[in-house]
Write a protein that holds these residues in place. Structure first.
Motif, mmCIF file in Angstrom:
data_model
loop_
_atom_site.group_PDB
_atom_site.id
_atom_site.type_symbol
_atom_site.label_atom_id
_atom_site.label_comp_id
_atom_site.label_asym_id
_atom_site.label_seq_id
_atom_site.Cartn_x
_atom_site.Cartn_y
_atom_site.Cartn_z
ATOM 1 N N VAL A 119 41.549 33.338 -44.015
ATOM 2 C CA VAL A 119 41.340 32.456 -45.172
ATOM 3 C C VAL A 119 42.715 32.026 -45.677
ATOM 4 C CG1 VAL A 119 40.415 32.276 -47.517
ATOM 5 C CG2 VAL A 119 39.197 33.634 -45.783
ATOM 6 N N ARG A 120 42.978 30.726 -45.639
ATOM 7 C CA ARG A 120 44.268 30.210 -46.082
ATOM 8 C C ARG A 120 44.270 30.083 -47.600
ATOM 9 N NH1 ARG A 120 46.686 31.913 -42.144
ATOM 10 N NH2 ARG A 120 46.313 30.948 -40.119
ATOM 11 N N ASN A 121 44.688 31.134 -48.242
ATOM 12 C CA ASN A 121 44.661 31.168 -49.698
ATOM 13 C C ASN A 121 45.548 32.311 -50.161
ATOM 14 O OD1 ASN A 121 43.787 30.901 -52.483
ATOM 15 N ND2 ASN A 121 41.901 29.955 -51.703
ATOM 16 N N ARG A 122 45.571 32.504 -51.475
ATOM 17 C CA ARG A 122 46.262 33.638 -52.093
ATOM 18 C C ARG A 122 45.283 34.391 -52.967
ATOM 19 N NH1 ARG A 122 51.903 32.924 -51.756
ATOM 20 N NH2 ARG A 122 52.539 30.781 -51.200
ATOM 21 N N ALA A 123 45.600 35.636 -53.248
ATOM 22 C CA ALA A 123 44.768 36.430 -54.148
ATOM 23 C C ALA A 123 45.338 36.359 -55.555
ATOM 24 C CB ALA A 123 44.692 37.875 -53.669
ATOM 25 N N ALA A 124 44.495 35.939 -56.493
ATOM 26 C CA ALA A 124 44.911 35.923 -57.892
ATOM 27 C C ALA A 124 44.747 37.291 -58.527
ATOM 28 C CB ALA A 124 44.092 34.894 -58.665
ATOM 29 N N ALA A 125 43.847 38.102 -57.998
ATOM 30 C CA ALA A 125 43.602 39.451 -58.516
ATOM 31 C C ALA A 125 42.982 40.290 -57.404
ATOM 32 C CB ALA A 125 42.685 39.410 -59.734
ATOM 33 N N MET A 126 43.252 41.596 -57.442
ATOM 34 C CA MET A 126 42.709 42.506 -56.441
ATOM 35 C C MET A 126 42.262 43.801 -57.098
ATOM 36 S SD MET A 126 45.381 42.192 -53.215
ATOM 37 C CE MET A 126 46.890 41.908 -54.173
ATOM 38 N N THR A 127 41.148 44.324 -56.607
ATOM 39 C CA THR A 127 40.729 45.684 -56.921
ATOM 40 C C THR A 127 40.562 46.411 -55.589
ATOM 41 O OG1 THR A 127 38.331 45.318 -56.810
ATOM 42 C CG2 THR A 127 39.431 44.739 -58.888
ATOM 43 N N ALA A 128 40.107 47.639 -55.648
ATOM 44 C CA ALA A 128 39.911 48.393 -54.411
ATOM 45 C C ALA A 128 38.790 47.816 -53.557
ATOM 46 C CB ALA A 128 39.626 49.855 -54.729
ATOM 47 N N THR A 129 37.900 47.019 -54.169
ATOM 48 C CA THR A 129 36.723 46.543 -53.439
ATOM 49 C C THR A 129 36.541 45.030 -53.472
ATOM 50 O OG1 THR A 129 35.361 46.914 -55.411
ATOM 51 C CG2 THR A 129 35.471 48.702 -53.781
ATOM 52 N N SER A 130 37.455 44.296 -54.126
ATOM 53 C CA SER A 130 37.301 42.848 -54.165
ATOM 54 C C SER A 130 38.640 42.156 -54.354
ATOM 55 C CB SER A 130 36.341 42.424 -55.293
ATOM 56 O OG SER A 130 36.909 42.707 -56.557
ATOM 57 N N ALA A 131 38.742 40.962 -53.775
ATOM 58 C CA ALA A 131 39.919 40.119 -53.954
ATOM 59 C C ALA A 131 39.459 38.768 -54.474
ATOM 60 C CB ALA A 131 40.669 39.955 -52.631
ATOM 61 N N THR A 132 39.963 38.382 -55.645
ATOM 62 C CA THR A 132 39.634 37.090 -56.227
ATOM 63 C C THR A 132 40.713 36.085 -55.828
ATOM 64 O OG1 THR A 132 38.587 38.176 -58.122
ATOM 65 C CG2 THR A 132 39.149 35.843 -58.358
ATOM 66 N N LEU A 133 40.323 35.033 -55.138
ATOM 67 C CA LEU A 133 41.274 34.053 -54.647
ATOM 68 C C LEU A 133 41.630 33.052 -55.733
ATOM 69 C CD1 LEU A 133 39.749 33.418 -51.099
ATOM 70 C CD2 LEU A 133 41.148 35.324 -51.931
ATOM 71 N N THR A 134 42.664 32.276 -55.497
ATOM 72 C CA THR A 134 43.095 31.305 -56.504
ATOM 73 C C THR A 134 42.055 30.226 -56.730
ATOM 74 O OG1 THR A 134 44.266 30.070 -54.784
ATOM 75 C CG2 THR A 134 45.533 31.687 -56.042
ATOM 76 N N THR A 135 41.142 30.048 -55.777
ATOM 77 C CA THR A 135 40.057 29.080 -55.936
ATOM 78 C C THR A 135 38.910 29.633 -56.768
ATOM 79 O OG1 THR A 135 39.079 29.878 -53.875
ATOM 80 C CG2 THR A 135 40.569 27.972 -53.739
ATOM 81 N N GLY A 136 38.974 30.915 -57.100
ATOM 82 C CA GLY A 136 37.894 31.561 -57.839
ATOM 83 C C GLY A 136 36.911 32.293 -56.948
ATOM 84 N N GLU A 137 36.990 32.042 -55.645
ATOM 85 C CA GLU A 137 36.109 32.737 -54.706
ATOM 86 C C GLU A 137 36.455 34.225 -54.676
ATOM 87 O OE1 GLU A 137 35.074 32.732 -49.915
ATOM 88 O OE2 GLU A 137 36.610 31.383 -50.731
ATOM 89 N N VAL A 138 35.445 35.069 -54.546
ATOM 90 C CA VAL A 138 35.643 36.515 -54.491
ATOM 91 C C VAL A 138 35.260 37.029 -53.112
ATOM 92 C CG1 VAL A 138 35.044 38.746 -55.495
ATOM 93 C CG2 VAL A 138 35.192 36.722 -56.966
ATOM 94 N N ARG A 139 36.161 37.781 -52.495
ATOM 95 C CA ARG A 139 35.885 38.412 -51.207
ATOM 96 C C ARG A 139 35.740 39.910 -51.417
ATOM 97 N NH1 ARG A 139 35.674 35.382 -46.371
ATOM 98 N NH2 ARG A 139 35.717 33.203 -47.040
#
Length: 346
Positions: free
Chosen positions: A92-112
């Motif tokens: 995924v060509r993006n950056r993480a705006a926030a991370m926890t142990a179980t999720s990464a929120t991308l700068t687009t707002g999408e959560v992985r």
């Protein structure tokens, strides 16, 4: 939902993503771009940790005036990256705006979602390694690698100690780099450039600038949040700046531990023995910071005179506290009294 989310597209991020995918895990790798611009190296006897298909250029290496007992290898970045690729990795060509142990929120707002690893590089710390390098054409320098040459040209440099690092690159060119091993505050690029030119003459070519902390500690035993890996996890060796070989070495063990949960994974990255070695290495770093430029040259001459087993233990024995302590003790015994006093300071 992936089993594993790796944030960061450098060697450590790809090493982990590749190992997890090969272990049968669904992997998402989040990175803004593709490819590695920096020069990465490791000891030639460590290249077996790289994935099949990787290429490198290996060469004998000098430390000061002596040939080291271990060769040096510079990675061919494109081949290592290609060898890490796997159909089980979604990039995924993006950056993480926030991370926890179980999720990464991308700068687009999408959560992985998945077990999240932070492989975005070292942050924090106050002691930094800096270097200024120029890539020169093939044949313009000797092809033998210089791991550390502290000898100043035409007399003594004034001020902090620096050394020449010179390695042949996979494309046949040569990287000439003046390096400040560890300093707080960091030595600036302008000073390093001037020292490089004083040492090798004014050279023209692509420039490489390096700056990163060498004192990032291991995360606390009960840390929360995304699991740091690579330089972000404090894997950088304070005496060399190396971390890539350890990242590739650890990645398969982490992949095998994913199913046992976050705490088990953290213990794989930082077992007790590795934490003990980290504390010993920090003592060594404190000694380096206390030395004058003249003493740096003497100190590393003594180190490179040690038997090969001691050099290997200190430079590569990340989870070998006995070997690391033995190497430090051997260096202490070989040092003159004035250096011993600095090495013994708490």
């Amino acid at each position: 939902m992936a089993d594993v989310v790796v944030v960061g597209g450098g060697p450590s991020g790809w090493a982990l993503a590749s190992a997890c995918a090969r272990g049968g895990h669904a992997v998402t790798l989040v990175a803004p771009g593709h490819g590695w611009r920096a020069t990465y190296g490791m000891w030639a006897d460590e290249v077996s940790v790289l994935p099949p298909g990787s290429r490198w250029v290996a060469t004998p290496a000098r430390g000061g005036e002596r040939l080291l007992p271990r060769g040096y290898a510079v990675l061919d970045n494109a081949s290592v990256l290609a060898a890490c690729a796997h159909p089980g990795i979604e990039v995924v060509r993006n950056r993480a705006a926030a991370m926890t142990a179980t999720s990464a929120t991308l700068t687009t707002g999408e959560v992985r979602h998945g077990m999240v690893f932070d492989a975005t590089g070292a942050r924090g710390g106050g002691i930094e390694q800096t270097a200024y390098g120029v890539v020169v054409p093939a044949g313009s320098r000797a092809e033998e690698a210089v791991f550390m040459d502290w000898r100043p040209p035409n007399g003594q440099f004034l001020g902090p100690a620096t050394f020449l690092y010179a390695v042949p690159l996979p494309d046949g060119r040569m990287l000439l780099e003046e390096t400040s091993l560890a300093r707080a505050p960091a030595l600036g690029f302008g000073e390093l450039r001037d020292r490089l030119y004083a040492r090798v003459g004014t050279v023209i070519g692509p420039v490489e600038r390096v700056r990163f902390p060498v004192d990032v500690p291991p995360p606390p035993r009960r840390a929360r949040g995304a699991i740091p890996f690579g330089a972000a996890a404090g894997l950088v060796h304070p005496a060399t700046g190396f971390s890539v070989a350890d990242s590739f070495r650890l990645a398969p063990a982490i992949a095998d531990t994913i199913g046992r949960g976050e705490r088990a994974v953290r213990r794989v990255i930082w077992p007790r023995r590795a934490r003990l070695v980290y504390r010993l290495r920090r003592r060594g770093l404190a000694t380096l910071l206390s030395l004058t430029a003249e003493e740096h040259e003497e100190f590393f001459d003594l180190f490179f005179d040690l038997p090969a087993r001691h050099q290997r233990a200190y430079l590569s024995g990340r989870a070998d506290p006995a070997g690391t302590a033995a190497a430090m003790a051997a260096l202490f015994r070989a040092a003159p009294a004035r250096l011993r006093r600095k090495m013994a300071k708490p």
